[in-house]
Design a protein around this motif. Structure first.
Motif, PDB file in Angstrom:
ATOM      1  N   CYS A 182      44.506 -20.335 -43.278  1.00  0.00           N
ATOM      2  CA  CYS A 182      45.483 -20.172 -42.284  1.00  0.00           C
ATOM      3  C   CYS A 182      47.053 -20.254 -42.729  1.00  0.00           C
ATOM      4  O   CYS A 182      47.739 -19.992 -42.087  1.00  0.00           O
ATOM      5  CB  CYS A 182      45.410 -21.167 -41.198  1.00  0.00           C
ATOM      6  SG  CYS A 182      45.933 -22.831 -41.676  1.00  0.00           S
ATOM      7  N   CYS A 210      43.679 -26.574 -45.254  1.00  0.00           N
ATOM      8  CA  CYS A 210      44.596 -27.614 -44.523  1.00  0.00           C
ATOM      9  C   CYS A 210      43.709 -28.719 -43.919  1.00  0.00           C
ATOM     10  O   CYS A 210      44.102 -29.727 -43.100  1.00  0.00           O
ATOM     11  CB  CYS A 210      45.400 -26.843 -43.369  1.00  0.00           C
ATOM     12  SG  CYS A 210      44.515 -25.977 -42.326  1.00  0.00           S
ATOM     13  N   CYS A 257      39.391 -25.361 -41.396  1.00  0.00           N
ATOM     14  CA  CYS A 257      39.411 -24.202 -42.148  1.00  0.00           C
ATOM     15  C   CYS A 257      38.488 -24.314 -43.604  1.00  0.00           C
ATOM     16  O   CYS A 257      38.018 -23.159 -43.984  1.00  0.00           O
ATOM     17  CB  CYS A 257      41.131 -24.141 -42.826  1.00  0.00           C
ATOM     18  SG  CYS A 257      42.045 -23.598 -41.598  1.00  0.00           S
TER      19      CYS A 257
HETATM   20 ZN   LIG Z   1      44.148 -23.885 -42.370  1.00  0.00          ZN
END
Ligand SMILES: [Zn+2]
Ligand SMILES: [Zn+2]
Ligand SMILES: [Zn+2]
Length: 545
Positions: free
Chosen positions: A213, A232, A236
């Motif tokens: 992302c 993150c 993810c």
């Molecule tokens: Zn992410």
């Protein structure tokens, strides 16, 4: 050639694109030349001595109060550390110290926890405990500077297109094309679009942003297998995209590698939406059969986004037919080298479809990707211009280009963000400039637009509509104008007071002359205003002219 079948029979296969372009032997030779320009990529494997080295370098920068540089090196240290190695916990603990100095206190606490979970050595624990006490004290004193970048709309979301504010709508113009129109007056400096980009791949700075992302300056955690990807969050990390790609490097040239792997990721994204290749084929066929200029019903789920992606405009090709076919061939082979993809497209019929799909995707991406070229504002590579990712947004195609824009677009943490840079009246069309040419001459603008977009601009500024000489004389006596144009960029980011002061002056000026047509003076003020709007935020401007 694209989407052509071998015959008119009901169950005919798609034509063999590779055979039609001179056969595989020829393509192999051409792609060998493509590869010969660069070294083949090496598998990015974990290595504790690199991890240790990066942590040491980080410590040096930390000692010189260069927190961002140190943070970037600790990220690399974490990414390179072998699973189970104490290098991971040590780098987390050091990164926590960076976050503490940067007053990103929530991130600091989270890193302290990550260090403990990763087995931080007991004998050093008092140091970590003290860091936590210091951090909690600062939180209590309200010193947290965990910033919320402009990732929120300044209005309620539009019902159909929730990434867009409800004060704007997509309308069809008399010429049949779409444009975005204001449904109410909109003030200057408002965020009107926050779109999670549909497809994105990191070219560089891989240890500095989430692989999925693009979130940066956060508690990044490493891929357990390779020494490239960071994430993150667990969400993810469990995204299947990187799973397919993990360990795959096409070339050491980040441009070539990035653009090819971005094409690969586009197909992976599509594969993940469908349980079988037949379903995917059916969806794609239905979509390309339907009216390409039809507005999508919504962009609120992945399939509607993919539909909009498949309908993105394809103008003239920016690259030669041979290059297109080379890329298609390489992407196709990279994909089939992945066992899961190989199993997904199990029959000859499905593989022929894949050939065409890859070609089609590449055409779309060549026409619609905005290269996220950023001048790095901080960190070790400060001042260097890098192309770090290729984001494809879907909403942008409904906004018209104008060399006299009232909206600016930027990328931040994987979001495509649109902000107003002039006051807007109800009924106005919202326009952005594909390139940042606010003060360039018409000749230069037209040349760049033609070279890079095959576009001839007929905006008001290009038609010669401009402020009157009387209006322009007025600016020269305007004290705000005088002090704004004397501002030297870039401003010192830590001097928030000065940034606010100049920003206020720009806003005042642009509000005072809100209906004045574009001229170099307006361009100069807008130029400075945009820099201030985006200063000290992890936002990147579109490629500058
Ligand atoms: Zn992410
Ligand atoms: Zn990996
Ligand atoms: Zn123009």
């Amino acid at each position: 050639m694209l989407w052509q079948k071998e015959s008119n029979k009901a169950n005919a296969l798609y034509a063999d694109l590779f055979a039609l372009s001179g056969g595989e032997a020829r393509l192999k030779l051409m792609t060998r030349n493509l590869r010969a320009q660069t070294k083949p990529g090496q598998k990015p494997i974990k290595n504790d001595s690199i991890s240790l080295q990066k942590r040491k370098e980080g410590n040096e920068h930390f000692g010189q109060s260069r927190w961002v540089d140190a943070l970037e090196l600790y990220n690399e240290s974490i990414c390179h550390a072998q699973p189970g190695s104490k290098n991971i916990s040590l780098a987390y603990a050091n990164r926590a110290a960076c976050f503490l100095k940067m007053k990103r206190l929530d991130e600091c606490l989270r890193d302290i926890e990550l260090a403990k979970e990763a087995g931080y050595p007991a004998e050093l624990m008092p140091k970590l405990d003290q860091r936590k006490i210091d951090c909690l004290k600062e939180i209590k004193e309200g010193r947290s500077r965990s910033e919320h970048f402009r990732t929120k709309l300044d209005f309620e979301p539009n019902e159909k297109f929730p990434c867009m504010a409800n004060v704007v709508d997509i309308e069809r113009d008399a010429d049949g094309d779409y444009s975005v129109v204001a449904k109410a007056d909109i003030d200057i400096g408002q965020t009107i679009v926050v779109e999670k980009v549909f497809l994105v791949y990191l070219f560089e700075l891989k240890a500095q942003k989430c692989n999925i992302c693009l979130k940066g300056y956060t508690n990044l955690i490493p891929c357990e297998k390779c020494a490239i990807a960071m994430f993150c969050s667990d969400k993810c990390r469990h995204n299947p995209l990187h799973d397919y790609e993990c360990g795959l490097v096409y070339s050491t040239n980040s441009q070539l590698n990035g653009s090819l792997m971005n094409d690969v990721r586009g197909i992976l994204l599509a594969i993940n939406m469908f349980s079988t290749a037949d379903e995917l084929e059916e969806f794609v066929e239905e979509t390309i059969k339907s009216n390409p200029t039809c507005l999508p019903d919504s962009l609120s789920n992945q399939k509607s986004q993919y539909e909009a992606f498949l309908k993105l405009p394809i103008n003239e090709s920016m690259i030669s037919p041979d290059q297109m076919m080379c890329l298609t061939y390489e992407v196709y082979n990279q994909l089939l080298n992945m066992p899961k993809v190989d199993a997904f497209f199990r029959t000859k019929k499905l593989r022929r479809f894949l050939m065409h799909l890859v070609f089609y995707h590449i055409q779309i991406l060549e026409n619609n990707s905005v290269q996220g070229s950023v001048k790095l504002l901080s960190g070790m590579n400060q001042g260097r211009l890098v192309t770090c990712y290729n984001p494809t947004g879907l909403i942008e195609k409904y906004f018209r280009h104008s060399c006299a824009p009232n909206v600016v677009t930027a990328e931040g943490d994987g979001n495509h963000i649109f902000m107003t840079i002039r006051p807007i009246k109800k009924g106005d069309r919202l326009t952005f400039s594909c390139f940042m040419f606010l003060v360039e001459s018409k000749d230069k603008r037209q040349k760049i637009l033609w070279e890079r977009r095959k576009m001839i601009c007929s905006c008001t500024r290009c038609k010669g509509v401009a402020a009157t000489s009387e209006e322009r004389r007025q600016f020269l006596f305007d004290p705000d104008f005088q002090s704004i144009v004397l501002t030297k960029l870039p401003l010192d980011h830590s001097n928030t007071e000065q940034i606010q002061k100049v920003t206020d002056k720009c806003v005042n000026f642009l509000k005072k002359y809100d209906r004045t047509e574009w001229c170099d003076e307006i361009g100069a003020v807008v130029h400075i205003y945009i820099h201030l709007l985006l200063s000290n935020k992890p936002l990147t401007l579109p490629l500058s002219a």
